[in-house]
Design an enzyme around this catalytic site. Structure first.
Site, short mmCIF file in Angstrom:
data_model
loop_
_atom_site.label_atom_id
_atom_site.label_comp_id
_atom_site.label_asym_id
_atom_site.label_seq_id
_atom_site.Cartn_x
_atom_site.Cartn_y
_atom_site.Cartn_z
N ALA A 186 7.45 14.54 -3.84
CA ALA A 186 6.78 15.55 -4.67
C ALA A 186 7.63 16.81 -4.76
O ALA A 186 7.87 17.33 -5.86
CB ALA A 186 5.40 15.89 -4.09
N GLU B 61 -0.04 -5.97 -4.53
CA GLU B 61 -0.58 -5.55 -3.23
C GLU B 61 -2.10 -5.59 -3.26
O GLU B 61 -2.71 -5.64 -4.34
CB GLU B 61 -0.09 -4.13 -2.90
CG GLU B 61 1.40 -4.12 -2.62
CD GLU B 61 1.91 -2.79 -2.09
OE1 GLU B 61 1.20 -1.78 -2.25
OE2 GLU B 61 3.00 -2.77 -1.51
N HIS C 16 -3.62 2.43 8.74
CA HIS C 16 -2.93 1.18 8.41
C HIS C 16 -3.26 0.19 9.52
O HIS C 16 -3.22 0.55 10.69
CB HIS C 16 -1.42 1.42 8.32
CG HIS C 16 -0.71 0.29 7.65
ND1 HIS C 16 -0.47 -0.90 8.28
CD2 HIS C 16 -0.22 0.15 6.40
CE1 HIS C 16 0.15 -1.72 7.44
NE2 HIS C 16 0.30 -1.10 6.29
N ARG D 21 -7.75 -3.37 3.49
CA ARG D 21 -7.08 -2.86 4.69
C ARG D 21 -8.02 -2.11 5.64
O ARG D 21 -7.85 -2.21 6.85
CB ARG D 21 -5.85 -2.04 4.31
CG ARG D 21 -6.06 -0.64 3.92
CD ARG D 21 -4.82 0.22 3.92
NE ARG D 21 -3.64 -0.29 3.23
CZ ARG D 21 -2.59 0.46 2.92
NH1 ARG D 21 -2.58 1.73 3.25
NH2 ARG D 21 -1.55 -0.04 2.30
N HIS E 139 -2.45 6.71 8.74
CA HIS E 139 -1.41 6.41 7.77
C HIS E 139 -1.39 7.39 6.61
O HIS E 139 -0.33 7.89 6.24
CB HIS E 139 -1.68 5.00 7.24
CG HIS E 139 -0.61 4.45 6.35
ND1 HIS E 139 0.71 4.45 6.71
CD2 HIS E 139 -0.69 3.88 5.13
CE1 HIS E 139 1.42 3.89 5.73
NE2 HIS E 139 0.60 3.56 4.76
N ARG F 97 -7.66 5.13 -0.59
CA ARG F 97 -6.46 5.07 -1.44
C ARG F 97 -6.08 3.62 -1.75
O ARG F 97 -6.04 2.77 -0.86
CB ARG F 97 -5.28 5.73 -0.70
CG ARG F 97 -3.97 5.63 -1.44
CD ARG F 97 -2.82 6.07 -0.54
NE ARG F 97 -2.57 5.11 0.51
CZ ARG F 97 -1.37 4.58 0.78
NH1 ARG F 97 -0.32 4.93 0.07
NH2 ARG F 97 -1.22 3.72 1.76
#
Ligand SMILES: Cc1cc2nc3c(=O)[nH]c(=O)nc-3n(C[C@H](O)[C@H](O)[C@H](O)COP(=O)(O)OP(=O)(O)OC[C@H]3O[C@@H](n4cnc5c(N)ncnc54)[C@H](O)[C@@H]3O)c2cc1C
Length: 544
Positions: free
Chosen positions: A16, A117, A239, A285, A346, A381
């Site tokens: 960013a 994914e 994660h 996840r 994560h 997310r």
């Protein structure tokens, strides 16, 4: 100590910050601060890739739907649509700046290889083998070095923002920051017409994390002290699989391994994921992370095991060259044995609230990347949407700065040089290391993957005590980077706990045993804490 002045100050040199710096350098001088070496950022560790609609079979609508589904009702639709639609242009810019994403031969054509994914209904993840972040950092680093208008100051830690006094009921503007030069411990005043916070996440607030040491939530803490609203800090993504080894502090084992057939096992070899979800290892996840946490707590385990050794060894080595090599360096051979793993903090879905041009509530202060909360992620997310958000919002913030400074002739406010007062040399390092350790352990035990009202109350009491101790220590001693970080870490810990206590339901990444249901009738909004001298907990709904 010599002060610094430039048109733009960028605090943070990940994706960013660097994208912003590169584009802003076209119309002004830029100073970039990084608190460690310039290549040490969460960005450098990204393995999977960057999600963007790229193939003709895919569509913006599909990427938007996947993102909204993951966000469990809390995404800001406008943010999702804007960021998804800007994605291909941002990726093209990364390529133009020299990023080499992996390519494949497809029906006689040379195409970008698109990974798939969890949660994505199409192949849309551009990657550079399993070292995507390193490759992006290499390309952006080269581009920055080629632009004389950008001054990189490595090993400079931003301490506090320079905030003008409020006048006529209007909030004071941000004119830069005080920054500590680590080698000399001198504090420099860095003045700028616009400041971008691009400090990344705060994984270090938890005992186990995939994040590197720089991730102590400094940007969130600085913005909070300055009075900016911070939102949704209860949504910390864990994660499921980080390598469990004392020397491998934060080595992530990509979800792609489970995608390619790896099985999670208890120490005696028993697989357990079928008991938690019909999709077993391919469950979302957060469900996998919760299942591992639950087995570890039930059996008092230090870790569980991930096993892909049934697949062909040459396939494993070719598909996961970096993971294979790193595991070998710690004494584990993926091709012949299961490896020990634990879940780890994560990604910070919450952060400093911004609009879709990267503006915070403080004039002249912008935020982009993991430090910011645009509304893209909602309560969870979607994989590989974070590099996308950081790249898109870095670019959008530049456009916004350019526009608002076009007719700007205001002179910077006067700020004093840093005054250490009667502060004495910091000789009780144990005070810092102990507090650091205590915050991370209690966050892991009480505010981790599974929470309860009682655990949260207990955590808050302890954090408040630690905060008082750290703050009085901070004011009495000459500061160094450890002291800056532990002060920020305790603030971030408190924000996570307060947001988690406010949300009396379970949604997305927030799971509370005392409120296990998702309650749409009451909780379709963000938890917002406004900082400054009189912090207040409120809630806000994104505009539809
Ligand atoms: C192991 C791992 C794998 C990941 N894999 C993926 C993936 O495949 N796809 C995906 O989309 N996302 C992935 N992510 C998430 C993604 O990498 C990050 O969200 C993203 O890179 C954040 O970029 P950023 O520019 O916001 O911050 P960062 O890249 O973290 O950069 C932060 C910068 O701020 C600087 N900084 C911090 N505090 C200060 C301070 N006080 N003063 C000065 N400088 C400061 C740091 O030095 C650093 O330069 C992964 C993250 C990790 C940790």
């Amino acid at each position: 100590m010599e002060g610094i002045s430039s048109d733009f100050l960028v605090i943070g040199g990940g994706i960013a910050g660097l994208i912003f710096a590169i584009k802003a350098s076209e119309f002004g001088s830029v100073t970039v601060l990084t608190k460690a070496a310039s290549d040490e950022a969460n960005t450098a560790y990204a393995q999977g890739g960057i999600a963007s609609v790229w193939s003709v079979d895919d569509s913006f609508e599909s990427h938007v739907d996947d993102t909204l589904r993951a966000g469990a009702g809390l995404c800001n639709r406008a943010a999702v649509e804007t960021i998804v639609r800007d994605g291909p242009e941002a990726v093209r810019e990364l390529i133009a700046l020299g990023t080499r994403f992996t390519r494949v031969e497809e029906g006689g054509e040379d195409e970008y290889d698109l990974g798939r994914e969890g949660g994505h209904s199409h192949r849309r993840v551009l990657h550079a083998q399993d070292l995507t972040g390193r490759e992006i950092m290499r390309a952006l680093g080269d581009a920055v070095r080629a632009r004389p208008n950008i001054r990189m100051l490595e090993n400079h830690v931003a301490v506090n923002l320079l905030i003008e006094r409020a006048s006529n009921g209007r909030p004071g503007a941000c004119w830069g920051a005080y920054a500590l030069e680590k080698s000399s411990l001198a504090i420099r005043k860095v003045v700028a017409r616009a400041t971008l916070l691009a400090t990344g996440g705060a994984g270090k607030v938890y005992l186990y994390t995939t994040n590197p040491d720089i991730a102590s939530g400094d940007g969130v803490a600085m913005a909070y002290r300055a009075g900016a609203p911070i939102a949704n800090m209860e949504f910390y993504q864990f994660h499921p699989t980080c390598l469990y080894h004392p020397a491998a502090k934060s080595f992530l084992i990509s979800e792609a391994l489970r995608g390619e057939g790896a099985i999670l096992r208890l120490p005696d070899g028993t697989p357990f994921m079928k008991r938690y979800h019909a999709d077993a290892e391919l469950a979302p996840r957060d469900i996998v992370a919760r299942a591992i946490d639950s087995e570890m707590k039930r059996l008092g385990l230090d870790c569980v095991y991930l096993d892909i050794s049934h697949r062909d060894a040459s396939y494993i080595v070719n598909r996961f060259p970096n993971i294979h090599k790193r595991c070998l360096s710690y004494g584990f051979d993926l091709t012949v044995e299961p490896i020990p793993v634990v879940p780890a903090a994560h990604y910070m879905c919450g952060g400093v609230m911004t609009d879709l041009m990267g503006r915070t509530s403080i004039p002249r202060l912008y935020a982009a990347g993991e430090v910011a909360m645009t509304g893209l992620h909602g309560a969870n997310r979607l994989a590989s949407n974070s590099l996308l958000e950081a790249a898109v919002m870095g670019r959008r913030a530049v456009a916004s700065v350019r526009e608002s400074l076009r007719h700007d002739s205001a002179a910077p406010a006067e700020f004093p040089e840093w005054d250490p007062g009667q502060a004495i040399k910091n000789e009780q390092r144990v005070m810092i290391t102990h507090s650091w350790e205590e915050i991370r352990r209690l966050m892991w035990n009480y505010v981790g993957i599974v929470r309860s009202d009682r655990r949260l109350e207990r955590a808050l009491r302890r954090i408040q005590l630690l905060k008082e101790e750290i703050h009085s220590y901070y004011w009495d001693h000459l500061i160094d980077s450890d002291l800056i970080e532990v002060r920020n870490l305790v603030t971030v810990a408190e924000l996570v706990v307060r947001c988690a206590m406010a949300r009396k339901e379970s949604r997305g990444l927030h799971y509370n045993l005392d409120h296990p249901e998702r309650i749409d009738a009451h909780w379709m909004h963000n938890t917002v804490i406004s900082g400054g001298p009189a912090p207040a907990l409120t809630s806000a709904t994104h505009p539809a």
